[in-house]
Motif scaffolding. Structure first.
Motif, short mmCIF file in Angstrom:
data_model
loop_
_atom_site.label_atom_id
_atom_site.label_comp_id
_atom_site.label_asym_id
_atom_site.label_seq_id
_atom_site.Cartn_x
_atom_site.Cartn_y
_atom_site.Cartn_z
N SER A 177 0.68 -1.45 -0.04
CA SER A 177 -0.03 -0.01 0.15
C SER A 177 0.76 1.25 -0.03
CB SER A 177 -1.07 -0.19 1.27
OG SER A 177 -0.30 0.05 2.38
N VAL A 178 0.31 2.43 -0.45
CA VAL A 178 0.98 3.73 -0.46
C VAL A 178 -0.07 4.74 -0.02
CG1 VAL A 178 0.57 4.22 -2.95
CG2 VAL A 178 2.37 5.13 -1.58
N GLN A 179 0.29 5.70 0.76
CA GLN A 179 -0.47 6.73 1.12
C GLN A 179 -0.03 7.97 0.42
OE1 GLN A 179 -0.22 5.81 5.44
NE2 GLN A 179 -2.59 5.35 5.39
N ASP A 180 -0.64 8.43 -0.64
CA ASP A 180 0.06 9.49 -1.44
C ASP A 180 -0.46 10.75 -1.05
OD1 ASP A 180 1.94 10.33 -3.35
OD2 ASP A 180 0.23 10.39 -4.89
N GLY A 181 -0.10 11.46 0.07
CA GLY A 181 -0.59 12.72 0.56
C GLY A 181 -1.22 12.63 1.72
N PRO A 182 -1.24 13.74 2.63
CA PRO A 182 -1.85 13.97 3.64
C PRO A 182 -3.49 13.46 3.89
CG PRO A 182 -0.75 15.82 3.48
CD PRO A 182 -0.75 14.94 2.13
N ALA A 183 -4.09 13.85 2.81
CA ALA A 183 -5.64 13.51 2.69
C ALA A 183 -5.81 12.06 2.65
CB ALA A 183 -6.18 14.13 1.62
#
Length: 141
Positions: free
Chosen positions: A85-91
């Motif tokens: 997984s990747v969380q791309d950005g604060p939102a």
């Protein structure tokens, strides 16, 4: 900035003793606060906050290291499933402004206490033994 002792990860400096795999443009680190056994991070060596900031060469190198690490996790944890997984950005939930792909082995139990096997497989279990004495164990009760 990368050094002989630290690799950059956003505003953090990860000690090289935490790194168990390197490629030309990426590295892989054991997570100090794993969610499950085998929770690792694959990180580009150049600090960038978002996927679209990576060059094509960096993205290709990163994905090849993700693939290599997935194979290692499957072998080490005797599973055929890994979450990447990747969380791309604060939102999206990103807490450190540096691209990283999180990998978690699946189906190996709920207790996040077995990071030692990642180190053992990487051939750097001596570093795990040193680190184990410096960090508080996770309470699995």
């Amino acid at each position: 900035m990368e050094s002989d002792f630290y690799f950059p990860f956003g505003f953090l400096a990860l000690p090289t003793t935490q790194i168990f795999a390197l490629s030309k443009l990426s590295y892989c680190s054991v997570n100090l606060k794993p969610f499950v056994p085998g929770h690792v991070l694959v990180i580009p060596r150049r600090p960038v906050p978002a996927i679209d900031d990576l060059t094509e060469e960096e993205m290709a190198d990163l994905m090849l290291l993700v693939q290599r690490t997935v194979r290692m996790l499957k072998k080490e944890y005797h599973t055929d499933a890994v979450t990447v997984s990747v969380q791309d950005g604060p939102a999206a939930g990103q807490t450190v402004p540096h691209v990283d792909f999180g990998e978690n082995s699946e189906g190996v139990g709920a207790c996040p206490c077995d990071s030692e096997s990642v180190w053992r497989h990487s051939g750097r279990s001596d570093l795990w033994n040193d680190r184990r004495g410096r960090f508080a164990p996770v309470d699995c009760e």
